[in-house]
Enzyme design. Sequence first.
Site, PDB file in Angstrom:
ATOM      1  CG  LEU A   1      -1.892  -1.161   1.357  1.00  0.00           C
ATOM      2  CD1 LEU A   1      -2.860  -0.915   2.524  1.00  0.00           C
ATOM      3  CD2 LEU A   1      -2.676  -1.428   0.075  1.00  0.00           C
TER       4      LEU A   1
ATOM      5  CG  HIS B   1      -3.125   1.218  -2.265  1.00  0.00           C
ATOM      6  ND1 HIS B   1      -1.774   1.089  -2.467  1.00  0.00           N
ATOM      7  CD2 HIS B   1      -3.714   0.429  -3.193  1.00  0.00           C
ATOM      8  CE1 HIS B   1      -1.551   0.245  -3.462  1.00  0.00           C
ATOM      9  NE2 HIS B   1      -2.715  -0.173  -3.933  1.00  0.00           N
TER      10      HIS B   1
ATOM     11  CB  SER C   1       2.397  -1.699  -5.786  1.00  0.00           C
ATOM     12  OG  SER C   1       1.280  -1.295  -5.021  1.00  0.00           O
TER      13      SER C   1
HETATM   14  P1  AMP Z   1      -3.817  -2.161  -6.761  1.00  0.00           P
HETATM   15  O1  AMP Z   1      -3.331  -2.556  -5.389  1.00  0.00           O
HETATM   16  O2  AMP Z   1      -2.737  -1.661  -7.645  1.00  0.00           O
HETATM   17  O3  AMP Z   1      -4.694  -3.220  -7.369  1.00  0.00           O
HETATM   18  O4  AMP Z   1      -4.760  -0.908  -6.551  1.00  0.00           O
HETATM   19  C1  AMP Z   1      -5.860  -0.974  -5.675  1.00  0.00           C
HETATM   20  C2  AMP Z   1      -6.715   0.243  -5.890  1.00  0.00           C
HETATM   21  O5  AMP Z   1      -5.935   1.411  -5.638  1.00  0.00           O
HETATM   22  C3  AMP Z   1      -7.229   0.366  -7.335  1.00  0.00           C
HETATM   23  O6  AMP Z   1      -8.563   0.832  -7.299  1.00  0.00           O
HETATM   24  C4  AMP Z   1      -6.304   1.390  -7.929  1.00  0.00           C
HETATM   25  O7  AMP Z   1      -6.885   2.129  -8.984  1.00  0.00           O
HETATM   26  C5  AMP Z   1      -6.046   2.286  -6.733  1.00  0.00           C
HETATM   27  N1  AMP Z   1      -4.806   3.034  -6.926  1.00  0.00           N
HETATM   28  C6  AMP Z   1      -3.574   2.530  -7.156  1.00  0.00           C
HETATM   29  N2  AMP Z   1      -2.691   3.534  -7.366  1.00  0.00           N
HETATM   30  C7  AMP Z   1      -3.389   4.688  -7.270  1.00  0.00           C
HETATM   31  C8  AMP Z   1      -3.056   6.074  -7.389  1.00  0.00           C
HETATM   32  N3  AMP Z   1      -1.824   6.479  -7.649  1.00  0.00           N
HETATM   33  N4  AMP Z   1      -4.040   6.980  -7.238  1.00  0.00           N
HETATM   34  C9  AMP Z   1      -5.313   6.594  -6.978  1.00  0.00           C
HETATM   35  N5  AMP Z   1      -5.685   5.308  -6.854  1.00  0.00           N
HETATM   36  C10 AMP Z   1      -4.742   4.365  -6.992  1.00  0.00           C
END
Ligand code: AMP
Length: 283
Positions: free
Chosen positions: A33, A37, A187
């Site tokens: 995270l 996140h 990430s």
């Molecule tokens: P992930 O862990 O990459 O699957 O992301 C989980 C959630 O966090 C998803 O809804 C992503 O779109 C959101 N997310 C990841 N990076 C960002 C960011 N830089 N800005 C906004 N939301 C993000």
Amino acid sequence: MQVIHSIDALRAALKPYVMQDKSIGLVPTMGALHNGHAALIKESVKDCDVTVVSVFLNPIQFGKNEDLDKYPKRLEADAKLAESIGADFVFAPSVAEMYPEGDPLTLVRDESLESLYCGAYRPGHFRGVLTVVSKLFLITGANHAYFGEKDYQQVFLIERMVRDLNFNIKIHRVKIVREESGLALSSRNEYLSELEHSQALSINNGLHQAKELFEKGERRVALLRDVVIKSILANRGQVQYVEVVDQKTLQKFSAVLQPDVKVVILVAAFFGKTRLIDNIELN
Ligand code: AMP
């Protein structure tokens, strides 16, 4: 805050909230995270009586040659961050807990957009996402779920799925959170060398150049795409796709934009072995 690994235990923990008609917010993540996140979790904590952050590296949304094995894992730090923001539960199931019979036979698919943009380069990715998100909706019984606009196609497909399948849940979009440099937090940024990191700033720089052109009145799709492509190529990135699409339908524009359309530019590019995505709305 509690870290819960089993579906039964999570359902039991949420039952009192359901019985009292409390609102449940869900923030699905794959862990590692960061502040992107965190922004989603903050929204949920603000809106809902109880917030569940799921941390699950979902194997069925990764292709065979993708980064499932090297994806960063740090549940303890994730739990600390979630707790510091006010989350109530971290749900971190094992693969066996989520898929006890192996790969699921029943999948949720989008028939029209799953093979465009990211879907074109990641076959099976979106059906893996839609399937696990459906499972998380059903497991938590959440009333609200939070998704980032960094994954623009993903949140679009989830909103559509919710309408198509009548999930009783409100989807909230959260704006992209960026480093001060402008790079969208991800990430996967951890994979970048220092040099690649500085080169990757060309994505956001290119998107901003396109936005400036648009604001000056440029409506030719090819020119708007080209500044983004050139910015990335000039910084040793490999472009996977740059597309100018309709925010409402995610259909690709070509030729010249009409005055009343709402536009977003979607990008995927590699820097070294790291694949990054980003986008910008042109309003
Ligand atoms: P992930 O862990 O990459 O699957 O992301 C989980 C959630 O966090 C998803 O809804 C992503 O779109 C959101 N997310 C990841 N990076 C960002 C960011 N830089 N800005 C906004 N939301 C993000």
